[in-house]
Design an enzyme around this catalytic site. Sequence first.
Site, short mmCIF file in Angstrom:
data_model
loop_
_atom_site.label_atom_id
_atom_site.label_comp_id
_atom_site.label_asym_id
_atom_site.label_seq_id
_atom_site.Cartn_x
_atom_site.Cartn_y
_atom_site.Cartn_z
N SER A 188 -2.98 23.90 2.39
CA SER A 188 -4.20 24.06 3.20
C SER A 188 -3.79 24.24 4.65
O SER A 188 -2.73 23.74 5.06
CB SER A 188 -5.07 22.81 3.06
OG SER A 188 -6.11 22.81 4.02
N TYR A 197 -5.33 13.61 3.09
CA TYR A 197 -5.35 15.00 2.60
C TYR A 197 -4.37 15.85 3.41
O TYR A 197 -3.57 16.61 2.84
CB TYR A 197 -6.77 15.54 2.71
CG TYR A 197 -6.97 16.98 2.28
CD1 TYR A 197 -7.18 17.29 0.93
CD2 TYR A 197 -6.99 18.02 3.20
CE1 TYR A 197 -7.39 18.60 0.53
CE2 TYR A 197 -7.20 19.33 2.81
CZ TYR A 197 -7.41 19.63 1.47
OH TYR A 197 -7.60 20.92 1.08
N1 LIG Z 1 -12.28 25.30 -0.18
C1 LIG Z 1 -11.56 25.09 0.92
O1 LIG Z 1 -12.06 25.18 2.07
C2 LIG Z 1 -10.07 24.78 0.79
C3 LIG Z 1 -9.27 24.92 1.94
C4 LIG Z 1 -7.91 24.64 1.84
C5 LIG Z 1 -7.37 24.24 0.63
N2 LIG Z 1 -8.18 24.11 -0.46
C6 LIG Z 1 -7.53 23.66 -1.71
O2 LIG Z 1 -7.82 24.61 -2.71
C7 LIG Z 1 -7.70 23.97 -4.00
C8 LIG Z 1 -8.90 24.36 -4.86
O3 LIG Z 1 -10.05 23.80 -4.25
P1 LIG Z 1 -11.49 24.48 -4.27
O4 LIG Z 1 -11.86 24.74 -2.88
O5 LIG Z 1 -11.53 25.58 -5.27
O6 LIG Z 1 -12.34 23.21 -4.73
P2 LIG Z 1 -13.16 22.87 -6.05
O7 LIG Z 1 -13.62 21.48 -5.86
O8 LIG Z 1 -14.14 23.94 -6.29
O9 LIG Z 1 -12.04 22.95 -7.20
C9 LIG Z 1 -11.08 21.93 -7.40
C10 LIG Z 1 -10.85 21.78 -8.90
O10 LIG Z 1 -9.81 20.80 -9.11
C11 LIG Z 1 -10.18 20.07 -10.27
N3 LIG Z 1 -9.53 18.76 -10.34
C12 LIG Z 1 -9.76 17.68 -9.54
N4 LIG Z 1 -9.03 16.64 -9.96
C13 LIG Z 1 -8.31 17.07 -11.03
C14 LIG Z 1 -7.37 16.44 -11.90
N5 LIG Z 1 -7.02 15.14 -11.76
N6 LIG Z 1 -6.83 17.18 -12.90
C15 LIG Z 1 -7.18 18.47 -13.08
N7 LIG Z 1 -8.08 19.11 -12.30
C16 LIG Z 1 -8.63 18.40 -11.29
C17 LIG Z 1 -11.70 19.92 -10.13
O11 LIG Z 1 -12.32 19.55 -11.37
C18 LIG Z 1 -12.10 21.30 -9.64
O12 LIG Z 1 -12.43 22.17 -10.70
C19 LIG Z 1 -7.56 22.48 -3.71
O13 LIG Z 1 -6.21 22.10 -3.80
C20 LIG Z 1 -8.05 22.36 -2.27
O14 LIG Z 1 -7.50 21.25 -1.61
C21 LIG Z 1 -9.51 24.38 -0.40
#
Ligand SMILES: NC(=O)c1ccc[n+]([C@@H]2O[C@H](COP(=O)([O-])OP(=O)(O)OC[C@H]3O[C@@H](n4cnc5c(N)ncnc54)[C@H](O)[C@@H]3O)[C@@H](O)[C@H]2O)c1
Length: 251
Positions: A144, A157
């Site tokens: 991130s 985080y």
């Molecule tokens: N959306 C943003 O702004 C953003 C920015 C930077 C990084 N990220 C990173 O992107 C990645 C995806 O996030 P997203 O934005 O799609 O969020 P999201 O919440 O839509 O998706 C995250 C997924 O991870 C799954 N998950 C959580 N705990 C789990 C576990 N113990 N085992 C298996 N699956 C699990 C959830 O069920 C969910 O489907 C994450 O690592 C997040 O930190 C997101």
Amino acid sequence: MDIAGKVAVVTGAASGIGRATAMALAKAGAGGVVLADIDAKGIETSRDLVAGANADCKVITAVTDVTHLASLEAMYETTLAEFGQVDVVFNNAGIVSGPPPFPDTDPARVKLVIDIDLTSVIVSTQLAVRHMRERGGVIINTASTGGLNPYLADAPYAAAKAGVIMFSRSCKDLHAAANIRVNAVCPGVTETPILEKLGGGSRPEWLTPIMENIKVLTPDDIAAAVLDLIRDDSMAGEYVVVANDPLGAKA
Ligand SMILES: NC(=O)c1ccc[n+]([C@@H]2O[C@H](COP(=O)([O-])OP(=O)(O)OC[C@H]3O[C@@H](n4cnc5c(N)ncnc54)[C@H](O)[C@@H]3O)[C@@H](O)[C@H]2O)c1
């Protein structure tokens, strides 16, 4: 790596960035996609969407808790039993701490954030390398921009994501040693359900002024960066930032 015909595992595939990347992989001609997530219902929805993106791509689901070694091992066993190979792994599952902001975060939640966002990425990479040693492969880990900039409200985080960046950089020499390329992708603010989780169910107030001043990314933007990393055989031990342009900047 040419994605056509390859087998890819995507964690966090029930939602947001993972779902969009699984769909992009299918559209790019992947032969098989494994949708892994703790959310059993969500990966069934993703399965329909990914299969709809390319009927020739075989899509399977694997209910997986990335914090449990046995569950991660089962995810790889299922992949090998179904496809006999794994070429691409996208370690993408992640959570945020949510309220209350650090330093008042429940210590149990701190441990879970580190476990899901960092430890599971390292362990899943170890397991993937075991299965990729014969034929090589590509591993992408989701970090991130929060791992590059100090961020007190969710310091656990930020620390976990900084760890993902350094872990991925540390794997650079796996390219020469085993033809396995490990890289990290660093999304900026991206329109996914995680934004609601920042506020514990609804978007936190502090996010509004930030989102008003930037172009919020889409999950497809991040998927495109992940596919670029898979295709570019020169990229190993690198991290790629997908930044939010300021509003008003030219596309
Ligand atoms: N959306 C943003 O702004 C953003 C920015 C930077 C990084 N990220 C990173 O992107 C990645 C995806 O996030 P997203 O934005 O799609 O969020 P999201 O919440 O839509 O998706 C995250 C997924 O991870 C799954 N998950 C959580 N705990 C789990 C576990 N113990 N085992 C298996 N699956 C699990 C959830 O069920 C969910 O489907 C994450 O690592 C997040 O930190 C997101």
